[in-house]
Design a protein around this motif. Structure first.
Motif, PDB file in Angstrom:
ATOM      1  N   GLU A  73      92.323  -1.137  17.358  1.00 33.82           N
ATOM      2  CA  GLU A  73      93.452  -1.595  17.583  1.00 33.82           C
ATOM      3  C   GLU A  73      94.587  -1.695  16.697  1.00 33.82           C
ATOM      4  OE1 GLU A  73      95.135  -6.236  19.478  1.00 33.82           O
ATOM      5  OE2 GLU A  73      92.935  -5.756  19.131  1.00 33.82           O
ATOM      6  N   LYS A  77      98.178   0.656  17.545  1.00 29.51           N
ATOM      7  CA  LYS A  77      99.213  -0.134  17.303  1.00 29.51           C
ATOM      8  C   LYS A  77     100.214   0.871  16.263  1.00 29.51           C
ATOM      9  CE  LYS A  77     100.869  -4.874  16.019  1.00 29.51           C
ATOM     10  NZ  LYS A  77     100.554  -6.191  15.553  1.00 29.51           N
ATOM     11  N   THR A 171      87.926   5.652  26.257  1.00 25.89           N
ATOM     12  CA  THR A 171      88.174   4.680  27.014  1.00 25.89           C
ATOM     13  C   THR A 171      88.740   3.494  25.997  1.00 25.89           C
ATOM     14  OG1 THR A 171      86.559   5.289  28.498  1.00 25.89           O
ATOM     15  CG2 THR A 171      87.398   3.040  28.848  1.00 25.89           C
ATOM     16  N   GLU A 172      88.155   3.146  24.979  1.00 21.67           N
ATOM     17  CA  GLU A 172      88.448   2.147  24.085  1.00 21.67           C
ATOM     18  C   GLU A 172      90.014   2.257  23.385  1.00 21.67           C
ATOM     19  OE1 GLU A 172      86.685   0.035  20.322  1.00 21.67           O
ATOM     20  OE2 GLU A 172      85.783   1.789  20.797  1.00 21.67           O
ATOM     21  N   GLU A 175      92.495   1.923  26.420  1.00 24.48           N
ATOM     22  CA  GLU A 175      92.570   0.332  26.914  1.00 24.48           C
ATOM     23  C   GLU A 175      93.359  -0.499  25.831  1.00 24.48           C
ATOM     24  OE1 GLU A 175      89.880  -3.747  27.145  1.00 24.48           O
ATOM     25  OE2 GLU A 175      88.886  -1.743  26.817  1.00 24.48           O
ATOM     26  N   ARG A 176      93.381  -0.141  24.427  1.00 25.31           N
ATOM     27  CA  ARG A 176      94.201  -0.419  23.389  1.00 25.31           C
ATOM     28  C   ARG A 176      95.600  -0.221  23.677  1.00 25.31           C
ATOM     29  NH1 ARG A 176      89.637  -2.330  22.722  1.00 25.31           N
ATOM     30  NH2 ARG A 176      88.914  -3.096  20.793  1.00 25.31           N
ATOM     31  N   PHE A 178      97.436   0.945  26.307  1.00 25.80           N
ATOM     32  CA  PHE A 178      97.953   0.385  27.593  1.00 25.80           C
ATOM     33  C   PHE A 178      98.196  -1.146  27.469  1.00 25.80           C
ATOM     34  CE2 PHE A 178      95.873   3.876  29.826  1.00 25.80           C
ATOM     35  CZ  PHE A 178      97.018   4.717  30.121  1.00 25.80           C
ATOM     36  N   ARG A 179      97.584  -1.698  26.540  1.00 28.84           N
ATOM     37  CA  ARG A 179      97.705  -3.305  26.286  1.00 28.84           C
ATOM     38  C   ARG A 179      98.756  -3.768  25.230  1.00 28.84           C
ATOM     39  NH1 ARG A 179      92.940  -5.112  24.366  1.00 28.84           N
ATOM     40  NH2 ARG A 179      93.585  -5.441  22.180  1.00 28.84           N
ATOM     41  N   LEU A 180      98.950  -2.358  24.460  1.00 26.94           N
ATOM     42  CA  LEU A 180      99.864  -2.615  23.203  1.00 26.94           C
ATOM     43  C   LEU A 180     101.359  -2.085  23.495  1.00 26.94           C
ATOM     44  CD1 LEU A 180      97.695  -1.740  20.201  1.00 26.94           C
ATOM     45  CD2 LEU A 180      98.527  -3.978  20.772  1.00 26.94           C
ATOM     46  N   THR A 182     104.649  -1.377  25.132  1.00 22.82           N
ATOM     47  CA  THR A 182     105.888  -2.468  25.819  1.00 22.82           C
ATOM     48  C   THR A 182     106.853  -1.429  26.174  1.00 22.82           C
ATOM     49  OG1 THR A 182     106.910  -3.009  23.846  1.00 22.82           O
ATOM     50  CG2 THR A 182     104.981  -4.432  24.269  1.00 22.82           C
TER      51      THR A 182
END
Length: 258
Positions: A73, A77, A171-172, A175-176, A178-180, A182
């Motif tokens: 993550e 980031k 995939t991992e 996923e991180r 698209f979540r982080l 903005t």
């Protein structure tokens, strides 16, 4: 000092003229010049950055996880913060300066030295409408699109190639990401890319139209000054953005979130 102030004044006048004459792009000859500049600045430069941008994303993730002993993550980031906010726009600006900035300043300076600009004036053609507006608008657009291109390649390369180097799956990582990610990151890089493109094109056009003399020896001088000052303008703009977004945090005025 006086010469520096006159250059600042000339740059401001050129910037104001560009802002008030954008309507000239509706004219077919001006729009054709705009399209040629977009092709030369953006399309022809795109093929040369594919491998470099792809490797960049891999290096950021791999080095972050290896050197900083970070988890997935934090690595993603940092990838988002570095690529979308800093490296993407700066890399595009460097490509534009080296490819289009040199050519643009040399081309306009040659027109000035050879008397083509004087002939255009005698024909009643405004130099700002025919030379400055299409070039500045095209470089702004091309720099913005090239920035997106580099960002996508760097992120995609990092997601696809990193699993071969580090212990993390595609995939991992995706996923991180698209979540982080903005919309602020997208807006931030867009504004920087447009300002970078404007500063580069305006600086190159100004020096091309104002060579130190009207001899052939003036052309390399114009190119050197245009490239040097374009790079300084880009770094100044980047420093101002870094201060507004990150620097103020250290003074306790606002909270900057990555």
């Amino acid at each position: 000092m006086v010469r520096a102030l006159s250059r600042v004044e000339g740059g401001m006048r050129l910037s104001a003229a560009f802002a008030t004459r954008l309507g000239a792009l509706r004219r077919p000859p001006v729009f054709e010049s705009f399209l040629r500049q977009v092709y030369f600045t953006g399309v022809t430069a795109a093929t040369g950055v594919v491998l470099r941008a792809s490797v960049l994303g891999v290096l950021i993730i791999a080095i972050t996880m290896d050197v900083l002993d970070a988890d997935v993550e934090l690595a993603v980031k940092i990838l988002v913060a570095v690529v979308f906010r800093e490296v993407g726009p700066l890399a595009a600006a460097v490509v534009v300066i080296l490819r289009s900035g040199t050519a643009m300043s040399a081309e306009v300076a040659m027109m000035r030295v050879s008397g083509q600009t004087r002939a255009l004036r005698h024909l009643g053609i405004d130099l700002y409408d025919y030379l400055v507006v299409p070039r500045v608008a095209a470089v702004m657009l091309a720099t913005m699109v090239l920035t997106y291109y580099i960002q996508c390649l760097a992120v995609l390369g990092g997601l696809v190639l990193s699993p071969f180097i580090i212990d993390a799956s595609f995939t991992e990582l995706a996923e991180r990401l698209f979540r982080l990610f903005t919309p602020v990151d997208f807006f931030y890089s867009t504004v920087k890319a447009l300002l970078f493109g404007f500063a580069i094109a305006a600086c190159c056009c100004y020096h091309g139209l104002n060579p130190p003399d009207l001899t052939q020896n003036a052309v390399p001088k114009v190119v050197t000054r245009a490239v040097t000052q374009s790079a300084m303008l880009v770094l100044t703009i980047n420093a101002a953005f870094a201060y507004l977004v990150f620097g103020i945090l250290f003074f306790g005025l606002v909270t900057a979130k990555l």
